[in-house]
Design a protein around this motif. Structure first.
Motif, PDB file in Angstrom:
ATOM      1  N   CYS A   5       0.648  -1.299   0.068  1.00  0.00           N
ATOM      2  CA  CYS A   5      -0.066  -0.070   0.157  1.00  0.00           C
ATOM      3  C   CYS A   5       0.910   1.116  -0.220  1.00  0.00           C
ATOM      4  O   CYS A   5       1.524   1.544   1.058  1.00  0.00           O
ATOM      5  CB  CYS A   5      -0.834  -0.104   1.241  1.00  0.00           C
ATOM      6  SG  CYS A   5      -2.296  -1.024   1.274  1.00  0.00           S
ATOM      7  N   ASN A   6       0.820   2.004  -1.239  1.00  0.00           N
ATOM      8  CA  ASN A   6       1.563   3.378  -1.190  1.00  0.00           C
ATOM      9  C   ASN A   6       2.898   3.239  -0.855  1.00  0.00           C
ATOM     10  O   ASN A   6       3.263   4.155   0.227  1.00  0.00           O
ATOM     11  CB  ASN A   6       0.789   4.261  -0.333  1.00  0.00           C
ATOM     12  CG  ASN A   6      -0.802   4.461  -0.865  1.00  0.00           C
ATOM     13  OD1 ASN A   6      -1.503   3.893  -0.056  1.00  0.00           O
ATOM     14  ND2 ASN A   6      -0.951   4.947  -1.881  1.00  0.00           N
ATOM     15  N   SER A   8       6.825   3.740  -0.795  1.00  0.00           N
ATOM     16  CA  SER A   8       8.007   4.739  -1.630  1.00  0.00           C
ATOM     17  C   SER A   8       9.191   4.395  -0.653  1.00  0.00           C
ATOM     18  O   SER A   8       9.409   3.879   0.293  1.00  0.00           O
ATOM     19  CB  SER A   8       7.454   5.994  -1.290  1.00  0.00           C
ATOM     20  OG  SER A   8       6.508   6.480  -2.188  1.00  0.00           O
ATOM     21  N   ASP A  19       5.148   5.410  -4.543  1.00  0.00           N
ATOM     22  CA  ASP A  19       3.741   5.243  -4.297  1.00  0.00           C
ATOM     23  C   ASP A  19       3.110   4.041  -5.035  1.00  0.00           C
ATOM     24  O   ASP A  19       1.972   4.136  -5.532  1.00  0.00           O
ATOM     25  CB  ASP A  19       2.925   6.705  -4.640  1.00  0.00           C
ATOM     26  CG  ASP A  19       1.589   6.747  -3.873  1.00  0.00           C
ATOM     27  OD1 ASP A  19       1.417   6.150  -2.788  1.00  0.00           O
ATOM     28  OD2 ASP A  19       0.668   7.426  -4.399  1.00  0.00           O
ATOM     29  N   SER A  21       1.594   0.557  -5.194  1.00  0.00           N
ATOM     30  CA  SER A  21       0.388  -0.481  -4.701  1.00  0.00           C
ATOM     31  C   SER A  21       0.226  -1.580  -5.439  1.00  0.00           C
ATOM     32  O   SER A  21      -0.189  -1.293  -6.592  1.00  0.00           O
ATOM     33  CB  SER A  21      -0.777   0.545  -4.207  1.00  0.00           C
ATOM     34  OG  SER A  21      -0.682   1.533  -3.477  1.00  0.00           O
ATOM     35  N   GLY A  56       4.579   3.962   3.458  1.00  0.00           N
ATOM     36  CA  GLY A  56       3.868   2.792   2.868  1.00  0.00           C
ATOM     37  C   GLY A  56       3.743   1.453   3.848  1.00  0.00           C
ATOM     38  O   GLY A  56       4.718   1.489   5.018  1.00  0.00           O
ATOM     39  N   LYS A 213       7.438   3.833 -10.796  1.00  0.00           N
ATOM     40  CA  LYS A 213       6.055   3.561 -10.606  1.00  0.00           C
ATOM     41  C   LYS A 213       5.480   2.358 -11.490  1.00  0.00           C
ATOM     42  O   LYS A 213       5.866   2.039 -12.310  1.00  0.00           O
ATOM     43  CB  LYS A 213       5.295   4.937 -11.543  1.00  0.00           C
ATOM     44  CG  LYS A 213       5.457   6.126 -10.863  1.00  0.00           C
ATOM     45  CD  LYS A 213       4.390   6.824 -11.240  1.00  0.00           C
ATOM     46  CE  LYS A 213       4.316   8.473 -10.469  1.00  0.00           C
ATOM     47  NZ  LYS A 213       4.505   9.446 -11.242  1.00  0.00           N
TER      48      LYS A 213
END
Ligand code: ADP
Ligand code: MG
Length: 242
Positions: A5-6, A8, A19, A21, A56, A213
């Protein structure tokens, strides 16, 4: 089974994961691809705590991987990892390579560890090589030993980071065949690879990364057959490797 989850991560001022997920269910096979330097290795290593993150949350089964109290040896047994360069213990023979973790981490007796090790060597077609040292084996054989060694810990998940990239072309298939069998038997797998034939045949989902990403997370059929529906970066990547 796996949830990020999120997430970084930074190396100094450089943000290597932005970020990110994702969720991976039991029995799923997920392939991660993307250009060199996009953060694939870093991402896969966050799953078993080999790469700590600054932001995260990472969950593996019931474990919170990035918690201070996380039991990393247990987490690494649950998530077996196979690397590009095999990373077998050079001073131990093949069977000893398979026994060490079972005895030290799982507390198995030497006899039980050997029995399990031999049965796994049979499964990857290498029981006749049990007394050899890693240096005496081909790259394909070493990688199959590395897979058997990870399996000896009875993992719930197998993580592969470019397992065939360092192999001579004629040895790639013997490793992909072992991985395909594992997937067929229902193992949850996360595989960083550019072997798109394997991805198409074996994976359920493809994750495409670029510049830290997750740019795409989609079903295999969509990724390969609906190229126009993909992001420009994914299209560019696909045009180079397909
Ligand atoms: P990939 O596996 O997709 O090729 P990596 O996860 O290995 O990418 O690396 C992503 C980026 O992070 C690269 O730009 C790499 O140079 C950088 N990087 C990786 N490890 C370190 C490190 N220990 N210190 C600084 N930068 C790193
Ligand atoms: Mg890498």
């Amino acid at each position: 089974m796996i949830q990020l989850c999120n997430v970084s991560k930074w190396y100094g001022g450089f943000q290597v994961l932005k970020d990110c997920s994702l969720k991976i269910n039991q029995g799923e096979v997920v392939v991660i691809c993307g250009p060199s330097g996009s953060g694939k290795s870093t991402l896969i290593k966050t799953i078993n705590g080999m790469e700590p993150v600054q932001a995260g949350e990472i969950r593996l089964n019931d474990h919170r991987v990035n918690d201070k109290e996380a039991k990393l040896p247990e987490i690494r047994a649950i998530a077996g990892m196979v690397f590009q360069h095999f990373e077998l213990f050079p001073h131990l023979n093949v069977l000893e390579n398979l026994c060490l973790g079972q005895v030290k981490v799982l507390g198995r007796t030497h006899a039980a560890a050997q029995a399990r090790g031999l049965s796994l060597l049979r499964r990857v077609g290498l029981h006749d090589q049990k007394d050899k040292y890693p240096a005496a084996l081909s790259g394909g054989q070493q990688q199959r030993v590395a897979i058997a060694r990870a399996l000896s810990m009875d993992p719930l998940v197998m993580l592969f980071d470019e397992p065939t990239s360092a192999l001579d072309p004629e040895m790639v298939n013997e490793v992909l065949d072992v991985m395909t069998d594992l997937a067929t038997e229902g193992m949850t797998m996360v595989v960083v690879t550019h072997e798109m034939g394997f991805a198409r045949k074996v994976a359920d989902r493809i994750i495409f990364m670029d510049e830290g990403k997750i740019q795409e997370d989609c079903a295999v059929a969509a990724f390969f057959d609906d190229i126009e529906g993909r992001s420009p970066r994914a299209q560019h990547f696909l045009s180079k490797i397909l």
